[in-house]
Scaffold this motif. Structure first.
Motif, mmCIF file in Angstrom:
data_model
loop_
_atom_site.group_PDB
_atom_site.id
_atom_site.type_symbol
_atom_site.label_atom_id
_atom_site.label_comp_id
_atom_site.label_asym_id
_atom_site.label_seq_id
_atom_site.Cartn_x
_atom_site.Cartn_y
_atom_site.Cartn_z
ATOM 1 N N LEU A 315 -10.146 -4.747 -18.192
ATOM 2 C CA LEU A 315 -10.168 -6.178 -17.933
ATOM 3 C C LEU A 315 -8.858 -6.609 -17.290
ATOM 4 O O LEU A 315 -7.787 -6.428 -17.876
ATOM 5 C CB LEU A 315 -10.383 -6.953 -19.233
ATOM 6 C CG LEU A 315 -11.500 -6.437 -20.156
ATOM 7 C CD1 LEU A 315 -11.582 -7.266 -21.418
ATOM 8 C CD2 LEU A 315 -12.832 -6.444 -19.439
ATOM 9 N N TYR A 316 -8.953 -7.149 -16.080
ATOM 10 C CA TYR A 316 -7.782 -7.664 -15.361
ATOM 11 C C TYR A 316 -6.719 -6.583 -15.125
ATOM 12 O O TYR A 316 -5.530 -6.871 -15.143
ATOM 13 C CB TYR A 316 -7.168 -8.855 -16.121
ATOM 14 C CG TYR A 316 -8.202 -9.815 -16.638
ATOM 15 C CD1 TYR A 316 -8.913 -10.636 -15.760
ATOM 16 C CD2 TYR A 316 -8.498 -9.886 -17.991
ATOM 17 C CE1 TYR A 316 -9.887 -11.503 -16.221
ATOM 18 C CE2 TYR A 316 -9.475 -10.744 -18.473
ATOM 19 C CZ TYR A 316 -10.172 -11.551 -17.582
ATOM 20 O OH TYR A 316 -11.132 -12.399 -18.051
ATOM 21 N N CYS A 317 -7.144 -5.373 -14.923
ATOM 22 C CA CYS A 317 -6.219 -4.256 -14.659
ATOM 23 C C CYS A 317 -6.153 -4.041 -13.148
ATOM 24 O O CYS A 317 -6.792 -3.126 -12.603
ATOM 25 C CB CYS A 317 -6.679 -2.997 -15.381
ATOM 26 S SG CYS A 317 -6.737 -3.161 -17.176
ATOM 27 N N GLN A 318 -5.389 -4.860 -12.472
ATOM 28 C CA GLN A 318 -5.383 -4.844 -11.018
ATOM 29 C C GLN A 318 -4.601 -3.680 -10.429
ATOM 30 O O GLN A 318 -4.688 -3.427 -9.229
ATOM 31 C CB GLN A 318 -4.842 -6.180 -10.510
ATOM 32 C CG GLN A 318 -5.717 -7.360 -10.931
ATOM 33 C CD GLN A 318 -5.241 -8.680 -10.397
ATOM 34 O OE1 GLN A 318 -4.257 -8.751 -9.681
ATOM 35 N NE2 GLN A 318 -5.938 -9.747 -10.738
ATOM 36 N N ARG A 319 -3.845 -2.984 -11.234
ATOM 37 C CA ARG A 319 -3.075 -1.853 -10.727
ATOM 38 C C ARG A 319 -3.760 -0.511 -10.960
ATOM 39 O O ARG A 319 -3.255 0.530 -10.549
ATOM 40 C CB ARG A 319 -1.683 -1.845 -11.364
ATOM 41 C CG ARG A 319 -0.879 -3.105 -11.055
ATOM 42 C CD ARG A 319 0.506 -3.039 -11.652
ATOM 43 N NE ARG A 319 1.292 -1.959 -11.075
ATOM 44 C CZ ARG A 319 2.517 -1.640 -11.482
ATOM 45 N NH1 ARG A 319 3.072 -2.315 -12.475
ATOM 46 N NH2 ARG A 319 3.175 -0.659 -10.915
ATOM 47 N N ILE A 320 -4.894 -0.526 -11.639
ATOM 48 C CA ILE A 320 -5.661 0.708 -11.822
ATOM 49 C C ILE A 320 -6.526 0.916 -10.585
ATOM 50 O O ILE A 320 -7.259 0.028 -10.165
ATOM 51 C CB ILE A 320 -6.528 0.638 -13.086
ATOM 52 C CG1 ILE A 320 -5.637 0.714 -14.320
ATOM 53 C CG2 ILE A 320 -7.552 1.753 -13.107
ATOM 54 C CD1 ILE A 320 -6.383 0.740 -15.616
#
Length: 550
Positions: A315-320
């Protein structure tokens, strides 16, 4: 016979109590309690759960409840909810006083008290908690939500009295180390502990609790406790060997703490982390040590690896990026559910990797992941034959080709494609022809390409449909709606807000055709007076601005 009370004459107390226990509605139990004094006493004795607010003389209110409900096992006290003072309850028939006003209540605020005393009497405090412990010694579960006037003194007294406690929720309570240590010392059966926003706690209190009752603890939640560090988690890893669920939301936890938990709590099944200082080293230890892990939820993390997962939420892990999901596809063949929300760096390659490696996938929920398009979802349709639940909300690059592949390869029960603007009749028709067991469908905000033809096909192909959301679909008219409801006889809910092609006639068709309908959400202007008289109880109206959601 008229004039004879056959129920009270023939039914023993045990049977009446058993009837009460099968009533899940509080209003039904309350109504039964008003039948006669015997039923009132029996209902009170059979009550196991109480929920009360924590304002308006709550301490004294607890004392009143304790006298009336002696066998309560579960008690919820919430500072956010208000509770009316007893003297404000309904009046007796034919009398000028309330049902409780004739009692000499010891908790009435005296006129001569200061403003500070009056303020404190309106909050649940140590006095109420002490009274609670003395009265409800058999208590198994206690929830204190945002009861900021409760301190260690009250918690110490309570713990000493309620030694059989199994669940304790202290969210937002400013209790200190002494109170938590007393819980560890006295409550040896404690299994579930929530310490969210307990700002008064330090490592000392949590360490002593882990030492005291760590053997029984199975669920632990910690959030926004600024003084809790890795030292506490090291104690949890050493003493809480049976821990199954851990939720951590802290910027003060590092690899050392998570490593200690992973190595010590090998029965862990659920791990939820929002810890910005934890890196891959700790997560690799989780994958290596926690072989029973079923649910892993990560917030604001980078890349990681893990094994034997059945459910993963990002959830909201924009760097993965794609590489992380490719590793999941290679190593997590047991994965059954994947949730992706606002992961802007994850694209089709990642979903293809999941589809190829996790062929037991049953649930796929994706929301606002704008790099995922037809290629990834087509791969899911071709490889994940067990998929039952698909949600693709506001994924702009997903179109009809994706749903055609899903319809040909999977038999869905649940489909949500809200806001996927490229999806139209062709995709939904493919679902209608390939998913006869579909029970839930959300096609809201498909404004341009979805029309009556798809509705007719859904009616023909999905007789088990129970819930449909059509809101903001401009091309659907009364004609398509009529075809839908004619064959979908099990339909229970229909949302059709802001569909200009649906008129009062269409709304009337729904409520007159669907015998099982329970809720229709529509603009008030589209409900005729006749329809309102006929089915007013199932119609809900939207009264806010009907702008398209983002």
């Amino acid at each position: 016979m008229k004039g004879h009370d056959l129920i009270n004459s023939y039914l023993p107390d045990e049977l009446i109590i058993e009837i009460f226990r099968h009533m899940h509605s509080k209003s039904s139990r309350d109504a039964c309690a008003l039948v006669c004094k015997r039923w009132l006493a029996l209902e009170r004795n059979s009550r196991r759960t109480l929920r009360i607010g924590a304002s308006g003389s709550p301490d004294s209110f607890v004392k009143l409840l304790a006298r009336r409900f002696v066998n309560v096992k579960n008690l919820y006290v919430d500072e956010r909810l208000s509770v009316s003072h007893p003297v404000q309850l309904g009046r007796r028939r034919g009398g000028s006083q309330s049902t409780l006003s004739s009692l000499k209540l010891p908790y009435m605020i005296e006129r001569g008290e200061s403003d500070d005393s009056e303020l404190e009497s309106n909050c649940f405090s140590d006095a109420g908690l002490i009274a609670l412990g003395e009265a409800f010694t058999k208590l198994k579960k206690l929830s204190l939500i945002w009861c900021s006037n409760v301190t260690s003194m009250g918690l110490q007294s309570f713990a000493g009295k309620c030694r059989s406690l199994r669940s304790l929720d202290l969210q937002g309570c400013y209790v200190g180390d002494q109170g938590l240590a007393a819980v560890g010392e006295c409550c040896k059966e404690l299994q579930d502990l929530n310490l969210r926003f307990c700002e008064g706690l330090t490592d000392k209190g949590l360490v002593e609790l882990a030492i005291g009752c760590g053997k029984s603890l199975k669920v632990l939640g910690i959030a926004a406790c600024a003084k809790i560090t890795d030292i506490s988690l090291e104690a949890v890893g050493s003493h809480c060997r049976s821990l199954e669920t851990l939720s951590l939301d802290s910027e003060f936890i590092h690899n050392e703490g998570v490593l200690a938990v992973a190595e010590g709590c090998r029965l862990l099944k659920v791990l939820k982390l929002l810890c910005i200082n934890v890196t891959d080293e700790a997560l690799e230890a989780v994958g290596t040590c926690c072989l029973s892990l079923e649910v892993l939820a990560l917030y604001s993390f980078q890349k990681f690896t893990d094994r034997r997962l059945t459910e993963l939420a990002l959830l909201y892990c924009q760097r993965i990026g794609d590489n992380a999901l490719l590793e999941i596809g290679r190593g997590c063949k047991f994965l059954q559910a994947l949730h992706l929300v606002d992961c802007s760096s994850i694209g089709d390659d990642a979903i293809c990797g999941i589809a190829n490696g996790c062929r037991n996938l049953k649930k796929l929920h994706i929301r606002r992941c704008y790099e995922i398009g037809n290629k990834g979802i087509v791969a899911v349709g071709e490889n994940c034959k067990s998929l039952k639940d698909l949600s693709l909300r506001f994924c702009d690059r997903v179109g009809d080709d994706a749903l055609i592949a899903i319809g040909q390869g999977c038999s869905l029960n649940h489909l949500n494609v809200s806001g996927c603007h490229q999806i139209g009749d062709a995709g939904i028709i493919a679902i209608a022809r390939g998913c006869p067991e579909l029970s839930y469908l959300d096609v809201s905000v498909l404004q341009q390409n979805l029309g009556d033809m798809a509705m007719a096909e859904i009616g023909e192909g999905c007789p088990s449909l129970k819930d449909i959301v059509l809101s903001h679909c401009r091309q659907i008219t009364d004609v398509g709606l009529a075809h839908l409801v004619k064959k979908c006889t099990m339909l229970e809910t229909c949302h059709m807000v802001y569909c200009p092609g649906i008129t009062t006639a269409g709304v009337a068709t729904v409520v007159s055709t669907c015998a099982n309908i329970k809720k229709v959400l529509v603009e008030k202007s589209k409900v005729s007076e006749r329809t309102r008289r006929r089915a007013g109880s199932v119609i809900s109206y939207i009264c806010v601005d009907l702008s398209i959601p983002h």
